[in-house]
Design a protein around this motif. Structure first.
Motif, PDB file in Angstrom:
ATOM      1  N   TYR A  51       8.617 -54.232   2.701  1.00 26.70           N
ATOM      2  CA  TYR A  51       7.938 -53.215   1.919  1.00 26.70           C
ATOM      3  C   TYR A  51       8.229 -53.444   0.435  1.00 26.70           C
ATOM      4  O   TYR A  51       9.326 -53.845   0.072  1.00 26.70           O
ATOM      5  CB  TYR A  51       8.446 -51.816   2.269  1.00 26.70           C
ATOM      6  N   CYS A  53       9.098 -51.992  -3.325  1.00 25.51           N
ATOM      7  CA  CYS A  53       9.636 -50.807  -3.983  1.00 25.51           C
ATOM      8  C   CYS A  53       8.629 -50.313  -5.020  1.00 25.51           C
ATOM      9  O   CYS A  53       7.784 -51.076  -5.490  1.00 25.51           O
ATOM     10  CB  CYS A  53      10.953 -51.138  -4.687  1.00 25.51           C
ATOM     11  N   TYR A  93      13.849 -47.857   2.698  1.00 24.24           N
ATOM     12  CA  TYR A  93      12.836 -47.181   3.501  1.00 24.24           C
ATOM     13  C   TYR A  93      13.477 -46.551   4.734  1.00 24.24           C
ATOM     14  O   TYR A  93      14.309 -47.168   5.396  1.00 24.24           O
ATOM     15  CB  TYR A  93      11.777 -48.177   3.977  1.00 24.24           C
ATOM     16  N   ILE A 100      11.042 -42.953   1.146  1.00 20.38           N
ATOM     17  CA  ILE A 100      11.647 -44.048   0.397  1.00 20.38           C
ATOM     18  C   ILE A 100      12.706 -43.435  -0.508  1.00 20.38           C
ATOM     19  O   ILE A 100      12.418 -42.479  -1.234  1.00 20.38           O
ATOM     20  CB  ILE A 100      10.618 -44.785  -0.467  1.00 20.38           C
ATOM     21  N   ASP A 173       2.445 -47.470   0.943  1.00 21.39           N
ATOM     22  CA  ASP A 173       3.850 -47.830   0.871  1.00 21.39           C
ATOM     23  C   ASP A 173       4.341 -47.539  -0.549  1.00 21.39           C
ATOM     24  O   ASP A 173       3.695 -46.789  -1.288  1.00 21.39           O
ATOM     25  CB  ASP A 173       4.083 -49.295   1.282  1.00 21.39           C
ATOM     26  N   GLY A 174       5.468 -48.111  -0.941  1.00 22.46           N
ATOM     27  CA  GLY A 174       6.058 -47.789  -2.222  1.00 22.46           C
ATOM     28  C   GLY A 174       5.218 -48.126  -3.428  1.00 22.46           C
ATOM     29  O   GLY A 174       5.436 -47.583  -4.515  1.00 22.46           O
TER      30      GLY A 174
END
Length: 202
Positions: A51, A53, A93, A100, A173-174
């Motif tokens: 993933y 950040c 995560y 997160i 996601d991030g």
């Protein structure tokens, strides 16, 4: 601020990834290359990217501040000036909770001016989270105390902010987030930054 393109679905998942680095390692990374403005780290496991950040950086026009005595604008009225240098981050995560946890750190330098009434002062900084297509999602102001020892004109500082928790889900996601830092400026200080050519501290 422009945002990054929409992320694709991660190809590999982990039930619970381990923290990339403890908070002290985040701060230590400021002495290395680290993440620059709008850089983003990635969680890796076994050499495979899992993933991304959130991206981190400094908000435009807030990377420096000039503290003045009263309403003065002359160089002799400068109490101190300060600037933010590098911002780095790491994240963890929690796939089960779809959250997160982000640790960030940024460094900078302050320089005392001729109008300083004392050799200790407090700089006001902020950390703000922005989400794609939205304004600030959350913002927190942090004080950074600096002390100039006798004969010392400049002081370097590091500020670490741990445990910012951000939700995610679906195909996100991030990378849907940016975390921005800067000095918490008054309207007068922001106007001063806009009209005055800034000379970096050397």
């Amino acid at each position: 601020m422009p945002f990054l393109p929409a992320p694709s679905r991660p190809t590999k998942l982990a039930s619970r990834s381990r923290r990339a680095a403890p908070a002290l390692a985040v701060a230590a990374a400021l002495t290395l290359s680290g993440c620059g403005m709008f850089g983003g780290g990635e969680i890796k496991e076994g050499g495979t990217t899992l993933y991304p950040c959130p991206a981190v950086g400094v908000l435009n026009e807030t990377d420096h501040v000039t503290l003045l005595s009263g309403a003065g604008t002359d160089l002799t009225d400068v109490v101190a000036k300060a600037e933010i240098g590098k911002v780095v981050s790491t994240c963890k995560y929690d796939v089960e909770e779809s959250t997160i946890t982000v640790d960030i750190a940024f460094n900078g330098v302050a320089e005392i001016g001729p109008a300083a009434p004392a050799r200790a002062l407090t700089l006001k900084t902020f950390v703000a989270v922005t989400r794609r297509f939205n304004a600030f999602d959350k913002k927190q102001v942090y004080e950074v105390p600096v002390v100039f020892e006798p004969g010392q004109r400049q002081v370097h500082f590091v500020k670490t902010v741990e445990g910012t928790i951000l939700p995610y889900g679906g195909r996100a996601d991030g990378s849907i987030y940016q975390i921005l830092v800067g000095f918490q400026l008054t309207p007068e200080q922001l106007e001063y930054n806009r009209r005055t050519s800034y000379i970096p501290i050397r």
